[in-house]
Write a protein that holds these residues in place. Structure first.
Motif, PDB file in Angstrom:
ATOM      1  N   THR A  35       0.819  -1.213   0.000  1.00  0.00           N
ATOM      2  CA  THR A  35       0.000   0.000   0.000  1.00  0.00           C
ATOM      3  C   THR A  35       0.852   1.262   0.000  1.00  0.00           C
ATOM      4  N   TRP A  38       1.926   1.697  -3.537  1.00  0.00           N
ATOM      5  CA  TRP A  38       0.787   2.132  -4.349  1.00  0.00           C
ATOM      6  C   TRP A  38       0.492   3.613  -4.094  1.00  0.00           C
ATOM      7  N   THR A  39       0.569   4.035  -2.825  1.00  0.00           N
ATOM      8  CA  THR A  39       0.345   5.451  -2.488  1.00  0.00           C
ATOM      9  C   THR A  39       1.391   6.338  -3.157  1.00  0.00           C
ATOM     10  N   VAL A  42       0.493   6.634  -6.859  1.00  0.00           N
ATOM     11  CA  VAL A  42      -0.646   7.528  -7.090  1.00  0.00           C
ATOM     12  C   VAL A  42      -0.233   8.983  -6.905  1.00  0.00           C
ATOM     13  N   SER A  43       0.692   9.242  -5.974  1.00  0.00           N
ATOM     14  CA  SER A  43       1.092  10.619  -5.690  1.00  0.00           C
ATOM     15  C   SER A  43       1.842  11.281  -6.840  1.00  0.00           C
ATOM     16  N   PRO A  51      -7.842   6.327  -9.597  1.00  0.00           N
ATOM     17  CA  PRO A  51      -6.420   6.322  -9.921  1.00  0.00           C
ATOM     18  C   PRO A  51      -6.182   6.454 -11.422  1.00  0.00           C
ATOM     19  N   LEU A 260      -9.242  12.893   0.541  1.00  0.00           N
ATOM     20  CA  LEU A 260      -9.390  11.526   0.048  1.00  0.00           C
ATOM     21  C   LEU A 260     -10.851  11.148  -0.127  1.00  0.00           C
ATOM     22  N   ILE A 266      -7.585  11.848  -4.728  1.00  0.00           N
ATOM     23  CA  ILE A 266      -6.675  10.878  -4.125  1.00  0.00           C
ATOM     24  C   ILE A 266      -5.215  11.164  -4.473  1.00  0.00           C
ATOM     25  N   SER A 270      -2.663  11.420  -1.521  1.00  0.00           N
ATOM     26  CA  SER A 270      -1.529  10.483  -1.499  1.00  0.00           C
ATOM     27  C   SER A 270      -0.211  11.224  -1.350  1.00  0.00           C
ATOM     28  N   SER A 273       0.150  12.085   2.193  1.00  0.00           N
ATOM     29  CA  SER A 273       0.477  10.881   2.967  1.00  0.00           C
ATOM     30  C   SER A 273       1.954  10.529   2.850  1.00  0.00           C
ATOM     31  N   VAL A 274       2.508  10.657   1.649  1.00  0.00           N
ATOM     32  CA  VAL A 274       3.928  10.359   1.447  1.00  0.00           C
ATOM     33  C   VAL A 274       4.797  11.351   2.232  1.00  0.00           C
TER      34      VAL A 274
END
Length: 301
Positions: A35, A38-39, A42-43, A51, A260, A266, A270, A273-274
């Motif tokens: 995950t 994947w994040t 997406v970022s 996505p 989100l 997203i 994302s 989140s990173v």
């Protein structure tokens, strides 16, 4: 024969242990590492509601750091983090020192101080929201006691709202720090205290110059746990203030959840989140390597 079979038994036991750990290893690999990757993917795409399979480089990160709401959330997180960690460490250490004096009903006091940590942040936030409500809580009680001009309406004050979150979460987390510090204090040799008394060293000086350096592992563990709590603070903010008044108590985790699910972006969520994950790794990884080298140095000696 028994000596010959021992290595084979150890190998079979090791194989069985590794097989037993395999499901957890696969969970970590796919559910966590997967995950995260994947994040990250997406970022760096133009994803919004769904996505996208393109690549836009750092465009989402540029948009993120041009977003005033994100910058405000980082500012709030910095204020919250410094105050929360400092207050928890100081209060937890003082509580541990108090209990370490072999006070009466020590077990009851430990339970009382540690109990708030067993509560969810949502429950804590709701309780403190009620206590800080100017029409129902502490301010109203002061008014009924005759202090009609007393004010404690921080929760609806844009300049003070973030500090109410600090108060609530310090109340909840300081017991955990106390438990960690107390375990460190109980590991200190009693002979050290006897030597300090014989030399006439003041007790406060012993704590500052000798005890605190000896509590290094406990302090670093508490710091890492508190830092992770700071980065992911969300429940208490939502329960107490919903990020308000306005965006006065906005934090990055709430920003991410809003973009989100609320704004269906997203890609931007994302990227945020990173950034948070990178911040955690930048703090936790160096501490881990320092502690690992220190433990290896002790073993070598």
């Amino acid at each position: 024969m028994s000596h010959v079979n021992k290595p084979a038994k150890r190998r079979r036991f090791s194989l069985a242990a590794n097989i037993a750990l395999l499901p957890m290893a696969l969970t970590v690999l796919f559910a966590y590492v997967g995950t995260m990757l994947w994040t990250l993917r997406v970022s760096v795409s133009s994803s919004r509601t769904f996505p996208a399979d393109d690549f836009v480089g750092a465009a989402q990160y540029v948009r993120l750091f041009n977003n005033e709401r994100w910058l405000l959330s980082l500012h709030n997180l910095l204020i919250y983090g410094v105050l929360f960690i400092a207050a928890c460490l100081v209060l937890g250490f003082l509580l541990a020192v108090f209990i370490d004096q072999k006070v009466a009903a020590e077990g009851v006091l430990r339970t009382i101080f540690l109990y708030p940590y067993a509560m969810s942040f949502v429950a804590t936030g709701l309780v403190w929201q009620w206590m800080l409500n100017p029409e129902l809580g502490i301010q109203e009680v002061l008014h009924k006691l005759g202090f009609e001009h007393a004010r404690f309406d921080w929760i609806i004050d844009q300049d003070m709202a973030i500090y109410t979150v600090v108060i609530a979460t310090v109340w909840q987390a300081s017991g955990l720090v106390m438990a960690l510090m107390l375990s460190g204090l109980r590991g200190i040799d009693e002979e050290m205290w006897k030597a300090a008394r014989i030399d006439g060293i003041p007790r406060w000086r012993v704590y500052v110059s000798i005890v605190l350096p000896m509590l290094g592992p406990s302090i670093s563990t508490a710091f890492v746990l508190l830092f992770v709590m700071v980065v992911k603070v969300y429940d208490a903010v939502v329960a107490m203030t919903q990020g308000g008044p306005g965006t006065a108590s906005e934090v990055p985790a709430k920003f991410i959840m809003d973009y989100l699910f609320g704004r269906a972006n997203i890609g931007l969520a994302s990227a945020a989140s990173v950034v948070l994950l990178t911040t955690v790794l930048a703090i936790v990884v160096p501490i881990y390597f320092v502690r690992n080298r220190a433990s290896k140095g002790k073993v070598a000696r």
